[in-house]
Scaffold this active site. Structure first.
Site, short mmCIF file in Angstrom:
data_model
loop_
_atom_site.label_atom_id
_atom_site.label_comp_id
_atom_site.label_asym_id
_atom_site.label_seq_id
_atom_site.Cartn_x
_atom_site.Cartn_y
_atom_site.Cartn_z
CE LYS A 178 -67.02 38.20 -39.19
NZ LYS A 178 -67.00 37.02 -40.09
CD GLU A 254 -82.55 36.18 -34.55
OE1 GLU A 254 -82.25 35.85 -35.69
OE2 GLU A 254 -83.45 36.97 -34.27
CB CYS A 288 -81.38 28.34 -37.55
SG CYS A 288 -82.57 29.58 -38.07
CD GLU A 390 -77.45 23.93 -35.57
OE1 GLU A 390 -76.38 24.42 -35.16
OE2 GLU A 390 -78.41 24.61 -35.94
P1 NAD Z 1 -70.73 30.69 -36.75
O1 NAD Z 1 -71.07 30.91 -35.32
O2 NAD Z 1 -69.59 29.80 -37.08
O3 NAD Z 1 -70.39 32.09 -37.46
C1 NAD Z 1 -71.32 33.15 -37.48
C2 NAD Z 1 -70.56 34.46 -37.59
O4 NAD Z 1 -69.80 34.66 -36.40
C3 NAD Z 1 -69.57 34.51 -38.75
O5 NAD Z 1 -69.63 35.81 -39.31
C4 NAD Z 1 -68.24 34.25 -38.07
O6 NAD Z 1 -67.14 34.79 -38.75
C5 NAD Z 1 -68.45 34.98 -36.74
N1 NAD Z 1 -67.61 34.52 -35.63
C6 NAD Z 1 -67.14 33.26 -35.39
N2 NAD Z 1 -66.42 33.24 -34.23
C7 NAD Z 1 -66.47 34.51 -33.72
C8 NAD Z 1 -65.93 35.12 -32.55
N3 NAD Z 1 -65.22 34.43 -31.65
N4 NAD Z 1 -66.17 36.44 -32.35
C9 NAD Z 1 -66.89 37.16 -33.24
N5 NAD Z 1 -67.42 36.63 -34.37
C10 NAD Z 1 -67.22 35.32 -34.61
O7 NAD Z 1 -72.06 30.20 -37.46
P2 NAD Z 1 -72.26 29.76 -38.98
O8 NAD Z 1 -71.59 28.46 -39.18
O9 NAD Z 1 -71.91 30.92 -39.86
O10 NAD Z 1 -73.85 29.59 -39.05
C11 NAD Z 1 -74.52 28.40 -38.75
C12 NAD Z 1 -75.11 28.46 -37.35
O11 NAD Z 1 -75.98 29.59 -37.26
C13 NAD Z 1 -75.96 27.27 -37.00
O12 NAD Z 1 -75.72 26.90 -35.68
C14 NAD Z 1 -77.39 27.79 -37.14
O13 NAD Z 1 -78.37 27.10 -36.38
C15 NAD Z 1 -77.21 29.19 -36.67
N6 NAD Z 1 -78.30 30.03 -37.16
C16 NAD Z 1 -79.25 30.45 -36.28
C17 NAD Z 1 -80.33 31.21 -36.72
C18 NAD Z 1 -81.40 31.67 -35.77
O14 NAD Z 1 -82.17 32.53 -36.17
N7 NAD Z 1 -81.49 31.14 -34.57
C19 NAD Z 1 -80.41 31.56 -38.08
C20 NAD Z 1 -79.42 31.10 -38.94
C21 NAD Z 1 -78.36 30.35 -38.47
#
Ligand code: NAD
Length: 486
Positions: A178, A254, A288, A390
């Site tokens: 997804k 992550e 991130c 963040e």
């Molecule tokens: P997000 O958590 O909003 O969404 C990530 C994914 O999760 C999307 O595909 C979204 O549709 C899905 N999602 C959202 N709610 C869900 C639920 N309840 N159940 C299942 N799936 C769900 O994150 P984002 O805004 O897409 O990305 C930014 C975040 O990601 C930042 O916090 C960043 O630090 C983090 N990030 C971490 C790493 C790492 O390696 N630690 C790498 C990249 C990004």
């Protein structure tokens, strides 16, 4: 208008109920694609296809045959490099050089590196004594976990998604992916690659949609998902963990970061400015591992702030193919609103704005895009929202420090623990600090140097588990112990 479909059991299909959502350009906010949203029945179809594929031809391949196919996937990505670059630029609005140097080559590498890793992984074997003197041989085999749910974010979409799909497939699992609703294109394109290479139907599936009450949640709640690997926000991880608890599914997370950059007075000044600049502003701050908290030793603090200000003010924004553009826009109107909300909060909390704090002037054709200025603040207390949460935008807060102990305690006074950078020519000091900062990844006099064979992941609220090299193999396989009486 481009139509983006789900990829289920080797076919590109609309959702059963015909629902679609708009994908907008970060550059202009115009609708550029319509994406089929997977409903609960489509997710079920994808998961069942993945389960059937496990028991079919895919499950019977030797490791060498699987590895050969994954090398084929990497080669096909490389052959269609330009298609992937274009798609990722359309989705993210970030410059071509970010795609060609980092995002897309890393995607191809993710298939090769883990194909090599699974070929070379040893397995344990022990000879046991038995009371009758015949003895026994105890050995372990690795088997795939099963059907893995992969949920990925939008900030480096292809790189982060393949970082999970590569090892999952190398280990013999099947996947239902997804991708973020903001970046559906490259994951969908990977479906074409899988078909071209001859990956059996159902091994790789893509479902599009949102999180809560949509494809993401339906996937995590599906009882035939054996493990979930997720990259995204910490609070999303919490929701997914609760869903994974039903059925005792394993998770690898992550998550977010609020990373500290620590600059000692003896650092190579230009190298440190350059490193902190890149780590705070690359990808318009949507990394991130980015640095949002910068601690600079007092003797060079003012000079450092001035040098960073100069770099930030020289940043040029533009379209991905504009050779003069350093960075693109933020991903969405919603994210822009969130980042500007923090910019406003900085003022309310009493920050000194060194530079930025608003939106840049853009030409008329880009005026509706999600642009924000690179922003630097000083003078906030460590308790301020800006210093704790963040933001995920092109911004950082700088603060002076005096001693090693003081800076370590400030770096650690945060709920996140993803990464840190340390800048100093005193390597003894660097090693001492690295051992005490509570993070999963530390860079000394560098940032974002990654060897895919090494452990990657966060401490505290920045993640659960480690991925990379053997750590990925641990997550994507289960060890089965077999004991044979001799
Ligand atoms: P997000 O958590 O909003 O969404 C990530 C994914 O999760 C999307 O595909 C979204 O549709 C899905 N999602 C959202 N709610 C869900 C639920 N309840 N159940 C299942 N799936 C769900 O994150 P984002 O805004 O897409 O990305 C930014 C975040 O990601 C930042 O916090 C960043 O630090 C983090 N990030 C971490 C790493 C790492 O390696 N630690 C790498 C990249 C990004």
């Amino acid at each position: 208008m481009q139509q983006v479909k789900n990829f289920i059991n080797g076919e590109f299909v609309d959702g059963a109920d015909g629902k679609k959502f708009d994908k907008r350009s970060p550059l202009t906010n115009c609708v550029i694609a319509q994406v089929s949203e997977a409903g609960i029945a489509d997710v079920d179809k994808a998961v069942r296809a993945a389960r059937t594929a496990l028991q079919g031809e895919w499950g019977r391949l030797t490791t060498e045959q699987r590895v050969g196919l994954l090398y084929g996937v990497a080669d096909e990505i490389t052959r269609r490099f330009e298609d992937f670059v274009e798609a990722e630029m359309v989705d993210t609005g970030q410059p071509r050089h970010v795609m060609t140097h980092a995002f897309i080559p890393r995607g191809a590498a993710n298939f090769k590196v883990f194909a090599d890793a699974i070929k070379n992984v040893p397995s344990e074997s022990f000879q046991m004594a038995t009371p009758d003197g015949r003895g026994a041989l105890n050995y372990a085999i690795r088997v795939p976990k099963g059907v893995v749910g992969v949920i990925s974010p939008w900030n480096a979409p292809f790189l982060l998604m393949t970082w999970k799909v590569g090892p999952a497939l190398a280990c013999g699992n099947t996947v239902v992916v997804k991708p973020s609703e903001e970046t559906p294109l490259t994951t969908t394109l990977l479906g074409e690659v899988m078909n071209a290479v001859g990956i059996p139907k159902g091994v790789f599936n893509v479902i599009h949609g949102f999180g809560p009450n949509s494809a993401g949640e339906f996937l995590t709640q599906h009882p035939l998902i054996d493990a979930i690997t997720f990259t995204g926000e910490t609070r999303t991880g919490t929701a997914i963990m609760k869903a994974a608890a039903d059925g005792m599914r394993d998770v690898s997370f992550e998550l977010g970061g609020k990373n500290a950059g620590i600059v000692f007075a003896d650092a190579d000044f230009d190298e440190a400015v350059d490193g902190i600049f890149r780590s705070a502003f690359l990808n318009t701050g949507q990394v991130c591992l980015g640095t949002e908290r910068v601690y600079v030793q007092r003797p060079i603090f003012e000079r450092f702030v001035a040098a960073l200000k100069l770099r930030a003010e020289a940043v040029k924004f533009g379209r991905p193919d504009d050779k003069n553009a350093d960075y693109g826009p933020l991903i969405s109107a919603e994210h822009k609103q969130k980042v500007l909300g923090y910019y406003a909060k900085a003022v309310a909390e009493g920050a000194t704005i060194v530079t930025g704090g608003g939106v840049p002037n853009m030409p008329a054709d880009l005026a509706d895009g999600h642009w924000v200025q690179p922003t630097i603040w000083t003078d906030l207390p460590e308790t301020a929202t800006l210093v704790r949460e963040e933001i995920f935008g092109p911004c950082c807060h700088l603060r002076a420090f005096d001693s090693e102990d003081e800076v370590i305690s400030m770096a650690n006074a945060n709920d996140y623990g993803l990464s840190t950078t340390i800048w100093t020519t005193n390597l003894a000091c660097a090693h001492r600090v690295a051992a005490r900062v509570e993070v999963g990844i530390t860079w000394i006099n560098s940032w974002f140097l990654r060897d895919l064979r090494t452990a990657f992941g966060g401490s505290k609220q920045s993640g659960i588990g480690r991925e990379g090299g053997v750590h990925s193999l641990e997550f994507y396989t289960e060890t089965r112990n077999i004991c044979v009486k001799l």
